[in-house]
Design a protein around this motif. Structure first.
Motif, PDB file in Angstrom:
ATOM      1  N   TYR A   8      19.153  72.807  58.780  1.00  0.00           N
ATOM      2  CA  TYR A   8      19.459  74.749  59.397  1.00  0.00           C
ATOM      3  C   TYR A   8      18.301  75.699  60.344  1.00  0.00           C
ATOM      4  N   ASN A   9      17.876  75.059  60.238  1.00  0.00           N
ATOM      5  CA  ASN A   9      17.199  75.886  60.975  1.00  0.00           C
ATOM      6  C   ASN A   9      17.092  75.573  62.652  1.00  0.00           C
ATOM      7  N   TRP A  10      18.412  75.220  63.156  1.00  0.00           N
ATOM      8  CA  TRP A  10      19.096  75.108  64.938  1.00  0.00           C
ATOM      9  C   TRP A  10      20.514  76.700  64.921  1.00  0.00           C
ATOM     10  N   ARG A  11      20.912  77.348  63.234  1.00  0.00           N
ATOM     11  CA  ARG A  11      21.741  78.020  63.641  1.00  0.00           C
ATOM     12  C   ARG A  11      21.965  79.077  64.363  1.00  0.00           C
ATOM     13  N   HIS A  12      20.058  79.148  64.211  1.00  0.00           N
ATOM     14  CA  HIS A  12      19.545  80.591  65.644  1.00  0.00           C
ATOM     15  C   HIS A  12      20.652  80.124  66.916  1.00  0.00           C
ATOM     16  N   LEU A  13      20.750  78.285  67.233  1.00  0.00           N
ATOM     17  CA  LEU A  13      20.714  78.016  68.637  1.00  0.00           C
ATOM     18  C   LEU A  13      22.472  77.544  68.624  1.00  0.00           C
ATOM     19  N   TYR A  14      22.956  77.395  67.593  1.00  0.00           N
ATOM     20  CA  TYR A  14      24.506  77.011  67.764  1.00  0.00           C
ATOM     21  C   TYR A  14      25.041  76.713  66.403  1.00  0.00           C
ATOM     22  N   ILE A  15      26.508  77.472  65.974  1.00  0.00           N
ATOM     23  CA  ILE A  15      27.121  77.362  65.123  1.00  0.00           C
ATOM     24  C   ILE A  15      28.538  76.600  65.687  1.00  0.00           C
ATOM     25  N   ALA A  16      28.626  75.592  64.965  1.00  0.00           N
ATOM     26  CA  ALA A  16      30.142  74.524  65.119  1.00  0.00           C
ATOM     27  C   ALA A  16      31.414  75.952  64.679  1.00  0.00           C
ATOM     28  N   SER A  17      31.315  76.369  63.446  1.00  0.00           N
ATOM     29  CA  SER A  17      32.365  77.077  62.879  1.00  0.00           C
ATOM     30  C   SER A  17      32.887  78.941  64.376  1.00  0.00           C
ATOM     31  N   GLU A  18      31.809  78.800  65.262  1.00  0.00           N
ATOM     32  CA  GLU A  18      31.495  79.930  65.934  1.00  0.00           C
ATOM     33  C   GLU A  18      32.042  79.307  67.438  1.00  0.00           C
ATOM     34  N   ASP A  19      32.297  78.139  67.539  1.00  0.00           N
ATOM     35  CA  ASP A  19      31.870  77.683  69.071  1.00  0.00           C
ATOM     36  C   ASP A  19      33.532  76.931  69.065  1.00  0.00           C
ATOM     37  N   ASP A  20      34.118  77.804  70.338  1.00  0.00           N
ATOM     38  CA  ASP A  20      35.832  77.715  70.144  1.00  0.00           C
ATOM     39  C   ASP A  20      36.622  76.252  71.381  1.00  0.00           C
ATOM     40  N   ARG A  21      35.170  75.853  71.667  1.00  0.00           N
ATOM     41  CA  ARG A  21      35.342  74.374  72.174  1.00  0.00           C
ATOM     42  C   ARG A  21      35.083  73.623  71.151  1.00  0.00           C
ATOM     43  N   SER A  22      34.663  73.900  69.785  1.00  0.00           N
ATOM     44  CA  SER A  22      34.322  72.927  68.884  1.00  0.00           C
ATOM     45  C   SER A  22      35.581  71.985  67.658  1.00  0.00           C
ATOM     46  N   PRO A  23      35.608  70.885  67.445  1.00  0.00           N
ATOM     47  CA  PRO A  23      36.906  70.889  66.025  1.00  0.00           C
ATOM     48  C   PRO A  23      36.800  71.545  64.947  1.00  0.00           C
ATOM     49  N   LEU A  24      35.543  71.842  64.685  1.00  0.00           N
ATOM     50  CA  LEU A  24      35.052  73.270  63.326  1.00  0.00           C
ATOM     51  C   LEU A  24      35.198  74.754  63.715  1.00  0.00           C
ATOM     52  N   TYR A  25      36.166  75.181  64.726  1.00  0.00           N
ATOM     53  CA  TYR A  25      35.700  77.019  64.946  1.00  0.00           C
ATOM     54  C   TYR A  25      37.313  77.469  64.041  1.00  0.00           C
ATOM     55  N   GLY A  26      36.081  78.340  63.074  1.00  0.00           N
ATOM     56  CA  GLY A  26      37.007  79.125  62.659  1.00  0.00           C
ATOM     57  C   GLY A  26      37.002  78.478  60.989  1.00  0.00           C
ATOM     58  N   TYR A  27      36.205  77.049  60.608  1.00  0.00           N
ATOM     59  CA  TYR A  27      35.720  76.489  59.520  1.00  0.00           C
ATOM     60  C   TYR A  27      35.113  77.252  58.375  1.00  0.00           C
ATOM     61  N   PHE A  28      35.130  77.232  57.389  1.00  0.00           N
ATOM     62  CA  PHE A  28      35.026  78.292  56.593  1.00  0.00           C
ATOM     63  C   PHE A  28      34.059  77.843  55.548  1.00  0.00           C
ATOM     64  N   ASN A  29      32.382  78.302  55.630  1.00  0.00           N
ATOM     65  CA  ASN A  29      31.451  77.548  54.366  1.00  0.00           C
ATOM     66  C   ASN A  29      31.307  79.006  53.258  1.00  0.00           C
ATOM     67  N   SER A  30      31.487  77.974  51.920  1.00  0.00           N
ATOM     68  CA  SER A  30      31.240  79.736  51.139  1.00  0.00           C
ATOM     69  C   SER A  30      29.435  79.445  51.167  1.00  0.00           C
ATOM     70  N   GLU A  31      29.243  80.843  50.673  1.00  0.00           N
ATOM     71  CA  GLU A  31      27.905  80.813  50.455  1.00  0.00           C
ATOM     72  C   GLU A  31      27.633  80.862  49.113  1.00  0.00           C
ATOM     73  N   VAL A  32      27.770  80.984  48.762  1.00  0.00           N
ATOM     74  CA  VAL A  32      28.039  80.533  46.784  1.00  0.00           C
ATOM     75  C   VAL A  32      28.889  79.992  46.249  1.00  0.00           C
ATOM     76  N   TYR A  33      30.013  79.456  46.969  1.00  0.00           N
ATOM     77  CA  TYR A  33      30.842  78.659  45.646  1.00  0.00           C
ATOM     78  C   TYR A  33      31.009  77.332  46.245  1.00  0.00           C
ATOM     79  N   TYR A  34      30.748  76.333  44.754  1.00  0.00           N
ATOM     80  CA  TYR A  34      31.187  74.875  45.227  1.00  0.00           C
ATOM     81  C   TYR A  34      32.358  73.834  45.297  1.00  0.00           C
TER      82      TYR A  34
END
Length: 189
Positions: A8-34
């Motif tokens: 996670y130490n590169w999250r300040h540089l890139y997040i796939a779910s926020e990149d509209d060119r990424s195949p995972l754009y809009g993907y949601f990861n829960s912070e608490v629910y497994y």
């Protein structure tokens, strides 16, 4: 298993779910629910589910100008039972290829097992990156052996210096340049 989380130490540089060119754009990861499991074990919620029963990923970084992506893998890569290479290729790689990504750094230290089958999708992937490459970093010894036993290592840059790279101490661009240099030497580019 739930304590193994993607880098996670590169999250300040890139997040796939926020990149509209990424195949995972809009993907949601829960912070608490497994929500995802692998063989009845819950896994950390930050891993991205791509439709494989036992293989999860995290696109750590993508650079469209340089044409490379760094993808961390987690779980069991099983081509025999689940054809994981097909799912990875169709759901992630094909979309990245469409965006000009032709160099892939796959971080494999959390690939716990690998089970090989036919190589059609590896053939296809390699054909689609004539000026690129696929590097498989830090694979466990038994995983690298399985890849070699089934001749899948002919599609990947694997072993040697690729087996012990301290990638977490580098920036994504510095890691890419190091892997690119090794790839050019191996491929005679």
């Amino acid at each position: 298993m739930q304590d193994i989380e993607p880098y996670y130490n590169w999250r300040h540089l890139y997040i796939a779910s926020e990149d509209d060119r990424s195949p995972l754009y809009g993907y949601f990861n829960s912070e608490v629910y497994y929500t995802d499991v692998m063989y009845d074990f819950v896994i950390h919620p930050q891993w991205d589910n791509i439709g494989c029963e036992t293989l999860f990923i995290k696109i750590l970084y993508a650079d469209y100008e340089e044409g490379f992506a760094i993808i961390e893998l987690f779980g069991e890569w099983n081509d025999v039972l689940h054809n994981d290479i097909m799912t990875l290729k169709r759901e992630i790689i094909d979309m990245m290829l469409d965006q000009g990504i032709d160099k892939y750094i796959l971080i494999a230290e959390n690939v716990l097992n690998f089970h090989a089958d036919i190589t059609d999708y590896y053939d296809e992937w390699l054909e689609e990156v004539p000026d690129g490459w696929i590097a498989f970093l830090n694979a466990r010894e038994h995983v690298a052996r399985e890849l070699a036993d089934y001749h899948i290592d002919q599609y990947l840059l694997l072993g040697g210096k690729m087996s012990d790279i301290a990638w977490r101490t580098k920036s994504p661009l510095k890691l890419y340049r190091e892997i690119k240099s090794l790839a050019e030497k191996r491929l005679g580019m």
